[in-house]
Design a protein around this motif. Structure first.
Motif, PDB file in Angstrom:
ATOM      1  N   ALA A 161       0.868  -1.183   0.156  1.00 11.41           N
ATOM      2  CA  ALA A 161       0.095  -0.105  -0.090  1.00 11.41           C
ATOM      3  C   ALA A 161       0.813   1.392   0.027  1.00 11.41           C
ATOM      4  CB  ALA A 161      -0.948   0.106   1.246  1.00 11.41           C
ATOM      5  N   LEU A 162       1.783   1.314   0.808  1.00 13.33           N
ATOM      6  CA  LEU A 162       2.957   2.279   0.758  1.00 13.33           C
ATOM      7  C   LEU A 162       3.548   2.566  -0.528  1.00 13.33           C
ATOM      8  CD1 LEU A 162       4.442   4.394   2.876  1.00 13.33           C
ATOM      9  CD2 LEU A 162       6.033   2.598   3.047  1.00 13.33           C
ATOM     10  N   HIS A 163       3.807   1.431  -1.174  1.00 18.05           N
ATOM     11  CA  HIS A 163       4.625   1.325  -2.419  1.00 18.05           C
ATOM     12  C   HIS A 163       3.640   1.773  -3.291  1.00 18.05           C
ATOM     13  CE1 HIS A 163       6.851  -0.586  -5.769  1.00 18.05           C
ATOM     14  NE2 HIS A 163       5.772  -1.033  -6.133  1.00 18.05           N
ATOM     15  N   ILE A 164       2.520   1.481  -3.432  1.00 21.03           N
ATOM     16  CA  ILE A 164       1.392   1.931  -4.375  1.00 21.03           C
ATOM     17  C   ILE A 164       1.226   3.515  -4.197  1.00 21.03           C
ATOM     18  CG2 ILE A 164      -1.208   1.942  -5.208  1.00 21.03           C
ATOM     19  CD1 ILE A 164      -0.737  -1.220  -4.378  1.00 21.03           C
ATOM     20  N   LEU A 165       0.961   3.890  -3.158  1.00 18.68           N
ATOM     21  CA  LEU A 165       0.915   5.429  -2.925  1.00 18.68           C
ATOM     22  C   LEU A 165       2.012   6.254  -3.439  1.00 18.68           C
ATOM     23  CD1 LEU A 165      -0.786   5.540   0.767  1.00 18.68           C
ATOM     24  CD2 LEU A 165      -1.909   5.877  -1.377  1.00 18.68           C
ATOM     25  N   ALA A 166       3.197   5.622  -3.061  1.00 16.17           N
ATOM     26  CA  ALA A 166       4.406   6.537  -3.577  1.00 16.17           C
ATOM     27  C   ALA A 166       4.295   6.508  -5.131  1.00 16.17           C
ATOM     28  CB  ALA A 166       5.590   5.703  -3.166  1.00 16.17           C
ATOM     29  N   ALA A 167       4.285   5.307  -5.593  1.00 13.05           N
ATOM     30  CA  ALA A 167       3.971   5.132  -7.197  1.00 13.05           C
ATOM     31  C   ALA A 167       2.810   6.238  -7.747  1.00 13.05           C
ATOM     32  CB  ALA A 167       3.593   3.723  -7.673  1.00 13.05           C
ATOM     33  N   LEU A 168       1.655   6.108  -7.115  1.00 10.96           N
ATOM     34  CA  LEU A 168       0.792   7.267  -7.516  1.00 10.96           C
ATOM     35  C   LEU A 168       1.079   8.457  -7.545  1.00 10.96           C
ATOM     36  CD1 LEU A 168      -2.694   5.174  -6.364  1.00 10.96           C
ATOM     37  CD2 LEU A 168      -1.551   5.510  -8.843  1.00 10.96           C
ATOM     38  N   ARG A 169       1.804   8.820  -6.265  1.00  8.01           N
ATOM     39  CA  ARG A 169       2.442  10.140  -6.076  1.00  8.01           C
ATOM     40  C   ARG A 169       3.316  10.520  -7.326  1.00  8.01           C
ATOM     41  NH1 ARG A 169       7.220  11.436  -3.579  1.00  8.01           N
ATOM     42  NH2 ARG A 169       7.523  13.578  -2.781  1.00  8.01           N
ATOM     43  N   HIS A 170       4.173   9.748  -7.885  1.00 10.18           N
ATOM     44  CA  HIS A 170       5.065   9.869  -9.111  1.00 10.18           C
ATOM     45  C   HIS A 170       4.075  10.048 -10.315  1.00 10.18           C
ATOM     46  CE1 HIS A 170       8.882   9.372  -7.448  1.00 10.18           C
ATOM     47  NE2 HIS A 170       8.527   8.464  -6.769  1.00 10.18           N
ATOM     48  N   ARG A 171       3.127   9.342 -10.403  1.00  8.03           N
ATOM     49  CA  ARG A 171       2.274   9.677 -11.600  1.00  8.03           C
ATOM     50  C   ARG A 171       1.178  10.853 -11.614  1.00  8.03           C
ATOM     51  NH1 ARG A 171      -0.342  10.497 -15.180  1.00  8.03           N
ATOM     52  NH2 ARG A 171      -1.798   9.282 -16.350  1.00  8.03           N
ATOM     53  N   PHE A 172       0.597  11.247 -10.377  1.00  3.79           N
ATOM     54  CA  PHE A 172      -0.199  12.039 -10.486  1.00  3.79           C
ATOM     55  C   PHE A 172       0.278  13.716  -9.946  1.00  3.79           C
ATOM     56  CE2 PHE A 172      -2.828   8.320 -10.743  1.00  3.79           C
ATOM     57  CZ  PHE A 172      -3.434   8.609 -11.902  1.00  3.79           C
ATOM     58  N   LEU A 173       1.222  13.478  -8.848  1.00  3.11           N
ATOM     59  CA  LEU A 173       1.503  14.692  -8.270  1.00  3.11           C
ATOM     60  C   LEU A 173       2.975  15.160  -8.906  1.00  3.11           C
ATOM     61  CD1 LEU A 173       0.623  13.887  -4.440  1.00  3.11           C
ATOM     62  CD2 LEU A 173      -0.656  15.504  -6.440  1.00  3.11           C
ATOM     63  N   LEU A 174       3.802  14.318  -9.001  1.00  2.00           N
ATOM     64  CA  LEU A 174       5.056  14.834  -9.615  1.00  2.00           C
ATOM     65  C   LEU A 174       5.441  14.658 -10.787  1.00  2.00           C
ATOM     66  CD1 LEU A 174       7.531  12.802  -6.827  1.00  2.00           C
ATOM     67  CD2 LEU A 174       6.800  15.078  -6.679  1.00  2.00           C
ATOM     68  N   ARG A 175       4.466  13.713 -11.420  1.00  2.00           N
ATOM     69  CA  ARG A 175       4.329  13.665 -12.871  1.00  2.00           C
ATOM     70  C   ARG A 175       5.909  13.332 -13.475  1.00  2.00           C
ATOM     71  NH1 ARG A 175      -0.535  16.166 -14.879  1.00  2.00           N
ATOM     72  NH2 ARG A 175      -1.754  16.926 -13.154  1.00  2.00           N
TER      73      ARG A 175
END
Ligand code: HEM
Lengths: 193, 191
Positions: A161-175
């Motif tokens: 879950a932590l890992h997925i949140l980090a991945a999604l952060r890269h996808r949608f916030l950090l882009r």
């Protein structure tokens, strides 16, 4: 245009990507199945679901071993320069822990069926009889591995879950390119960084 | 007392061996009720990789009628109460009683009624009949051997194979065989 199978210093190759997603689906699916099968009221369905859980667990274990082998024989893509120092240190740690749980969650399940006094054979996908691990069967050992297996699965899913949140952060916030590089390697005609 | 008389008394009082020459189905004519005292109904199911699951039913009852003139007109009827299943492992017993296998709450009896008895030897017969379990009936065949006959008590050894899939109990196949091997010792007392 040649397909990129192996990792490069900047990108994951197709094999690493394929194994990542196969294992991700199996790992999360096994967690859900594991919770459901011990809560369902029909004993017959429970029995059948447990056999599916064992079959997919052995498949998962096999894929994880292949994945670890592939990982050791490939370069590890470095994170883009833009990734912050804290995450540069946290990401490899979480990945290492994810490798550990991917391996020991199925192994602990195998230990559990091996020590069970019910002695239900493991026959992955009805194909062949999987031998038990050489551990003595007893009620106490079964209780221990049952708790260990469930507890490790929860640790694994929390890490995921932590890992997925980090991945999604890269996808949608950090882009940045971090999420994309687990989707596909750059193809020859559209170079990506 | 004549020598013949003594020999006869001895034969009646000693437990009769399984040697077929000592007992004969024809001599066992009468009606017997099967009780749990001394009787046993054991079963086993092979599993993949070797070994198997075996157990027994603790409660059952039945009647055996042996026609002295024509053994072929004999009959057997047995009722097993699946709730009484025992394998030595409580969790397996609970599983067997559940709706996965016997569903003993809704189907408390398993009944066998013979439809024909064919004598195959002095002490042996093949018994065909209908087995009913979980609301499903199917023809089954068992072989019986008269092991002893003394003072109004008959002892039969009965074996047979039953396909559990016919009774909606195929859970666990093929890990656990579809074939259930029955091995029973049935003691009948006259009356
Ligand atoms: C659907 C949810 C998931 C998403 C979106 C996701 C996404 C990602 C991404 C983007 C990376 C690349 C990180 C990088 O570039 O360094 C990655 C790597 C990784 N993921 Fe996941 N992941 C998911 C589920 C999982 C699960 C369930 C597991 C564990 C069973 C897992 C284990 C790993 C591991 C071990 C790596 C590192 C691979 C390596 O460097 O060898 N992932 N994931």
């Amino acid at each position: 245009m040649a397909l990129l199978f192996r990792n490069t210093p900047t990108h994951y190759g197709w094999i690493a990507i394929l194994l990542h997603w196969l294992i991700a689906v199996l790992f999360i699916g096994q967690f859900a199945l594991g919770l459901a099968m011990v809560r369902i009221s029909s004993q017959r369905t429970a029995f059948e679901l447990i056999q599916w859980h064992k079959s997919f667990g052995f498949l998962l274990l096999g894929l994880v071993l292949v994945r670890i082998g592939w990982r050791l024989g490939n370069v590890r893509p470095t994170l883009p320069e833009t990734v912050a120092p804290l995450e540069r240190r946290a990401a490899p740690l979480v990945h290492a822990l994810l490798y550990v749980v991917q391996l020991i969650v199925p192994l602990s399940g195998w230990a559990l069926v091996s020590v069970s006094v019910l002695e239900v054979p493991s026959v992955p996908f009805d194909l062949f009889v999987m031998p038990n691990l050489p551990l003595g069967a007893s009620d106490a050992a079964e209780a221990f591995w049952s708790v260990a297996h469930e507890w490790l699965a929860w640790v694994g899913i929390a890490l995921a879950a932590l890992h997925i949140l980090a991945a999604l952060r890269h996808r949608f916030l950090l882009r940045d390119s971090v999420f994309q590089r687990m989707i596909a390697p750059p193809s020859g005609d559209e170079p990506r960084e | 007392m004549s020598v013949r008389m003594l020999a006869l008394l001895a034969a009646l009082s000693l437990p009769v061996s399984t040697a077929s020459a000592d007992v004969s189905l024809g001599d066992a004519a009468g009606r017997y009720s099967i009780g749990t005292g001394g009787s046993s109904i054991r079963f086993s199911i092979a599993k993949l990789g070797g070994g198997g699951l075996s157990g027994a039913f603790g409660r059952f009852s039945g009647t055996i009628r042996i026609d002295g003139a024509d053994v072929g007109r004999s009959s057997v009827e047995i009722t097993i109460f699946p709730d009484s299943v025992g394998t030595g492992q409580g969790r397996i017993d609970a599983f067997l009683r559940s709706d996965a296998v016997f569903d003993s709450a809704n189907a408390p009896q398993i009944v066998f009624r013979s439809t024909s008895v064919k004598r195959t030897g002095d002490t042996t017969a093949v018994i065909a009949g209908r087995l009913t379990a979980r609301g499903k009936s199917s023809p089954e065949v068992f072989t019986a051997r008269l092991d002893s006959l003394k003072r109004g008590t008959v002892a039969f050894h009965v074996t047979g194979k039953v396909l559990r899939s016919r009774y909606g109990m195929d859970v666990g196949t093929p890990i656990y065989s579809n074939v259930v091997d029955f091995d029973m010792t049935l003691i009948g007392r006259r009356g």
